[in-house]
Enzyme design. Structure first.
Site, PDB file in Angstrom:
ATOM      1  N   HIS A 103     -35.775  12.555  11.267  1.00  0.00           N
ATOM      2  CA  HIS A 103     -34.571  11.987  11.863  1.00  0.00           C
ATOM      3  C   HIS A 103     -33.372  12.807  11.414  1.00  0.00           C
ATOM      4  O   HIS A 103     -33.356  13.349  10.294  1.00  0.00           O
ATOM      5  CB  HIS A 103     -34.346  10.549  11.401  1.00  0.00           C
ATOM      6  CG  HIS A 103     -35.036   9.510  12.204  1.00  0.00           C
ATOM      7  ND1 HIS A 103     -35.453   8.307  11.660  1.00  0.00           N
ATOM      8  CD2 HIS A 103     -35.370   9.452  13.521  1.00  0.00           C
ATOM      9  CE1 HIS A 103     -36.026   7.571  12.597  1.00  0.00           C
ATOM     10  NE2 HIS A 103     -35.981   8.242  13.731  1.00  0.00           N
TER      11      HIS A 103
ATOM     12  N   CYS B 227     -30.692   4.828   6.174  1.00  0.00           N
ATOM     13  CA  CYS B 227     -31.736   4.196   6.999  1.00  0.00           C
ATOM     14  C   CYS B 227     -31.590   2.688   6.996  1.00  0.00           C
ATOM     15  O   CYS B 227     -31.885   2.010   7.998  1.00  0.00           O
ATOM     16  CB  CYS B 227     -33.119   4.576   6.492  1.00  0.00           C
ATOM     17  SG  CYS B 227     -33.602   6.266   6.833  1.00  0.00           S
TER      18      CYS B 227
END
Length: 289
Positions: A184, A282
């Site tokens: 990511h 996150c």
């Protein structure tokens, strides 16, 4: 700052005088059901023991850190059978009160998207769009205040970038990730200052394709560059309010370099959550209303 691109960088003392924190609002999800029971990134090993109690303690400390810094934390209820729901950043991108939801690549996480969609609707958001392309939200989208940096290569489809521009009404720059450990964008890059005329970022160059590295150098010539050691402890999964920068406790070398630029590193232990490839960012979706 008024320095031109050709002028010397301001001293740490000069920069420190203009670092101003701004109050943020975050959405988080308690890791009540956190475990590693499948593998969808190189960090995840189902044979490795996970202590959910410790994960909850670490998450609670992160939440309390935000609150101690003056930020507001909203909560969404965790759901049984969704162990990665704690990673709230992957389930929505909010800019100026407009919400673009998520569509996960891995079937194990697909159900998370609708839980977050319902949270937005229950909490007064009316401009909520669910994407048609694979889109893992702030996992691959970083808002600099002027442009949306949009990652692709492992999770989010390139088509999601144009969809985000259409829904959110902001321009985007596509960046290609090439190292599967940094699957990511938020494992390889984070925004330090999104409220000034000249946004600042921190990133790990080797996580990006050669072309994307050139783009980043052109757009952010004064960026803080991270090392392999910084990236390997998920030091790039940081959260900044323009002055305070929340980092994993192992990222002290990166924190020192940020301090030299006038930022204040704030360290948290996310070792248990890292077993699923997650860190402070996150766990944290920013609600930009």
């Amino acid at each position: 700052m008024s320095a031109t691109l050709d002028a010397p960088l301001p001293s740490a003392e000069q920069i420190a005088q203009v670092r101003v924190p701004t109050t943020r609002r975050y959405l988080m999800c308690r890791p009540e059901y956190f475990t590693v029971e499948y593998s969808i990134n190189p960090w995840m090993d189902p044979s490795c023991a996970v202590d959910t109690r410790v994960a909850v303690e670490q998450w609670t400390a992160l939440k309390e850190t935000y609150e101690a810094l003056g930020h507001k934390v909203e909560l969404i209820d965790p759901e049984p059978g969704l162990p990665d729901m704690v990673f709230a950043a992957n389930s929505g991108t909010v800019i100026d009160g407009v919400v673009l939801g998520s569509r996960f690549r891995a079937e194990q996480r697909a159900a998370e998207a609708d839980h977050f969609r319902r949270w937005f609707l229950r909490n007064g958001y009316r401009d909520v769009t669910m994407p048609t392309s694979i889109n893992e939200a702030e996992g691959d989208f970083a808002w600099t205040g002027t442009v949306l940096l949009a990652g692709t290569g492992f999770r989010t489809d390139p088509g999601a970038h144009a969809e985000a521009q259409e829904v959110l009404g902001v321009p985007f720059v596509s960046l290609r990730l090439v190292d599967p450990r940094y699957y990511h964008l938020d494992t390889a890059l984070f925004v330090l200052d999104d409220r000034s005329a000249r946004p600042e970022i921190c990133y790990y160059p080797d996580a990006f394709s050669a072309g994307s590295q050139r783009v980043l150098r052109r757009l952010f010539p004064d960026a803080v560059l991270a090392t392999a050691a910084d990236a390997e402890c998920l030091g790039l999964n940081g959260v900044s309010d323009g002055h305070n920068v929340v980092l994993p406790v192992e990222a002290t070398a990166l924190g020192s370099r940020l301090a030299d630029r006038g930022y204040q590193p704030v360290y948290v232990d996310i070792s248990e959550l890292r077993k699923s490839g997650g860190g402070p960012k996150c766990c944290t979706m920013e609600l930009r209303d």
